[in-house]
Design a protein around this motif. Sequence first.
Motif, PDB file in Angstrom:
ATOM      1  N   LYS A 290       0.873  -1.108  -0.105  1.00  0.00           N
ATOM      2  CA  LYS A 290      -0.163   0.222   0.047  1.00  0.00           C
ATOM      3  C   LYS A 290       0.736   1.266  -0.049  1.00  0.00           C
ATOM      4  N   LEU A 291       1.721   1.248   0.958  1.00  0.00           N
ATOM      5  CA  LEU A 291       2.863   2.451   0.933  1.00  0.00           C
ATOM      6  C   LEU A 291       3.543   2.479  -0.510  1.00  0.00           C
ATOM      7  N   ALA A 292       4.159   1.539  -0.997  1.00  0.00           N
ATOM      8  CA  ALA A 292       4.819   1.605  -2.507  1.00  0.00           C
ATOM      9  C   ALA A 292       3.773   2.179  -3.577  1.00  0.00           C
ATOM     10  N   ASP A 293       2.690   1.688  -3.338  1.00  0.00           N
ATOM     11  CA  ASP A 293       1.581   1.894  -4.327  1.00  0.00           C
ATOM     12  C   ASP A 293       1.100   3.459  -4.098  1.00  0.00           C
ATOM     13  N   ALA A 294       1.258   4.124  -2.951  1.00  0.00           N
ATOM     14  CA  ALA A 294       0.906   5.443  -2.930  1.00  0.00           C
ATOM     15  C   ALA A 294       2.142   6.421  -3.249  1.00  0.00           C
ATOM     16  N   ILE A 295       3.122   5.796  -3.157  1.00  0.00           N
ATOM     17  CA  ILE A 295       4.379   6.599  -3.598  1.00  0.00           C
ATOM     18  C   ILE A 295       4.511   6.641  -4.929  1.00  0.00           C
ATOM     19  N   ASN A 296       4.320   5.374  -5.618  1.00  0.00           N
ATOM     20  CA  ASN A 296       4.531   5.258  -7.101  1.00  0.00           C
ATOM     21  C   ASN A 296       3.205   6.071  -7.818  1.00  0.00           C
ATOM     22  N   GLN A 297       1.994   6.045  -7.214  1.00  0.00           N
ATOM     23  CA  GLN A 297       1.144   7.073  -7.907  1.00  0.00           C
ATOM     24  C   GLN A 297       1.254   8.558  -7.541  1.00  0.00           C
ATOM     25  N   MET A 298       2.071   9.158  -6.592  1.00  0.00           N
ATOM     26  CA  MET A 298       2.287  10.356  -6.474  1.00  0.00           C
ATOM     27  C   MET A 298       3.451  10.710  -7.389  1.00  0.00           C
ATOM     28  N   SER A 299       4.522   9.847  -7.507  1.00  0.00           N
ATOM     29  CA  SER A 299       5.513   9.867  -8.443  1.00  0.00           C
ATOM     30  C   SER A 299       4.976  10.075 -10.136  1.00  0.00           C
ATOM     31  N   ALA A 300       4.190   9.147 -10.232  1.00  0.00           N
ATOM     32  CA  ALA A 300       3.663   9.129 -11.480  1.00  0.00           C
ATOM     33  C   ALA A 300       2.937  10.522 -12.004  1.00  0.00           C
ATOM     34  N   GLU A 301       1.947  10.878 -10.870  1.00  0.00           N
ATOM     35  CA  GLU A 301       1.431  12.223 -11.237  1.00  0.00           C
ATOM     36  C   GLU A 301       2.551  13.378 -11.444  1.00  0.00           C
ATOM     37  N   ARG A 302       3.393  13.576 -10.536  1.00  0.00           N
ATOM     38  CA  ARG A 302       4.626  14.390 -10.827  1.00  0.00           C
ATOM     39  C   ARG A 302       5.315  14.251 -12.205  1.00  0.00           C
ATOM     40  N   MET A 303       5.433  13.309 -12.277  1.00  0.00           N
ATOM     41  CA  MET A 303       6.624  12.912 -13.628  1.00  0.00           C
ATOM     42  C   MET A 303       5.524  13.214 -14.975  1.00  0.00           C
ATOM     43  N   ALA A 304       4.336  12.911 -14.798  1.00  0.00           N
ATOM     44  CA  ALA A 304       3.559  13.125 -15.957  1.00  0.00           C
ATOM     45  C   ALA A 304       3.285  14.824 -16.163  1.00  0.00           C
TER      46      ALA A 304
ATOM     47  N   GLY B 181      14.081   4.557  -0.489  1.00  0.00           N
ATOM     48  CA  GLY B 181      13.379   3.368   0.168  1.00  0.00           C
ATOM     49  C   GLY B 181      14.711   2.539   0.774  1.00  0.00           C
ATOM     50  N   THR B 182      14.466   1.415   1.139  1.00  0.00           N
ATOM     51  CA  THR B 182      15.606   0.487   1.453  1.00  0.00           C
ATOM     52  C   THR B 182      15.938  -0.639   0.699  1.00  0.00           C
ATOM     53  N   GLN B 183      16.888  -1.256   1.163  1.00  0.00           N
ATOM     54  CA  GLN B 183      17.239  -2.452   0.585  1.00  0.00           C
ATOM     55  C   GLN B 183      16.053  -3.226   0.306  1.00  0.00           C
ATOM     56  N   GLU B 184      15.220  -3.348   1.187  1.00  0.00           N
ATOM     57  CA  GLU B 184      14.115  -4.374   1.369  1.00  0.00           C
ATOM     58  C   GLU B 184      12.985  -3.796   0.158  1.00  0.00           C
ATOM     59  N   THR B 185      12.953  -2.603  -0.345  1.00  0.00           N
ATOM     60  CA  THR B 185      12.054  -1.982  -0.953  1.00  0.00           C
ATOM     61  C   THR B 185      11.953  -1.442  -2.179  1.00  0.00           C
ATOM     62  N   VAL B 186      13.341  -1.030  -2.478  1.00  0.00           N
ATOM     63  CA  VAL B 186      13.623  -0.277  -3.640  1.00  0.00           C
ATOM     64  C   VAL B 186      13.234  -0.786  -4.961  1.00  0.00           C
ATOM     65  N   GLY B 187      13.107  -2.016  -5.236  1.00  0.00           N
ATOM     66  CA  GLY B 187      12.523  -2.637  -6.399  1.00  0.00           C
ATOM     67  C   GLY B 187      11.073  -2.655  -6.561  1.00  0.00           C
ATOM     68  N   ARG B 188      10.251  -2.120  -5.443  1.00  0.00           N
ATOM     69  CA  ARG B 188       8.993  -1.746  -5.681  1.00  0.00           C
ATOM     70  C   ARG B 188       8.534  -0.400  -6.214  1.00  0.00           C
ATOM     71  N   TYR B 189       9.558   0.377  -6.398  1.00  0.00           N
ATOM     72  CA  TYR B 189       9.438   1.881  -6.814  1.00  0.00           C
ATOM     73  C   TYR B 189       9.754   2.063  -8.253  1.00  0.00           C
ATOM     74  N   LYS B 190       8.891   3.137  -8.782  1.00  0.00           N
ATOM     75  CA  LYS B 190       8.881   3.537 -10.144  1.00  0.00           C
ATOM     76  C   LYS B 190       9.298   5.120 -10.290  1.00  0.00           C
ATOM     77  N   ALA B 191      10.437   5.729 -10.379  1.00  0.00           N
ATOM     78  CA  ALA B 191      10.586   7.247 -10.516  1.00  0.00           C
ATOM     79  C   ALA B 191      11.809   7.158 -11.258  1.00  0.00           C
TER      80      ALA B 191
END
Length: 221
Positions: free
Chosen positions: A125-139, A148-158
Amino acid sequence: AGGGYIAAPSANTSGRPSPTKAEHVEEDLSGKIEMILDGGAVDIGVESTILDMTVTPPMILRPGAITKEMLTELIGEVDIDRTLITPDSKVKPKAPGMKYRHYAPKADLSIVEGPMASYDVANKKLADAINQMSAERMAKGHRVGVIGTQETVGRYKADVVKSIGTRADEATIANHLYAVLREFDDAEVEYIYSESFAAGGIGSAIMNRLLKAAGHHVIDA
């Protein structure tokens, strides 16, 4: 040469992320000072704990690697300066840089919080929220970074995604915090979204610095 102790501020421009390498000092102070002594990268990464012993119980004015838990075990009850907890408090902070935006990158930084149960490993849920806000900014043509951290960086798109360390050892996060903020400056990002971290132990110091860098801008996922 002075025959006594030396008290000096951090070797950085006021408001900027503190230096953790000699190169960071050069970025901020080149042309303003005559010499930089390179002692290598710092071991801890965040500034020292400041403890006010003139009050009862003693009060933490700035959290650092010496945690509240460590102090309590050694000397008993320890309080925390309310200006560290309440950003809009009218109480004047006793330690410099502890109330207003400080340690800040050039980009607009936001801390994104998820459910408390997910702090050990940030959830989808946290990753999805960050990805959505990132996508809106990049658009809209903005350049976006994610912490992120070593455990989570693979979840993000920015545009730029950086691991700040591992949640299995939060000392790594404290160690890399300022260097990562400066790397985002080098990457010329305009907006940064960061995961939040648990507020116990050295996590208190990590969150304190992140919240100051973000001007206490927190988004609930």
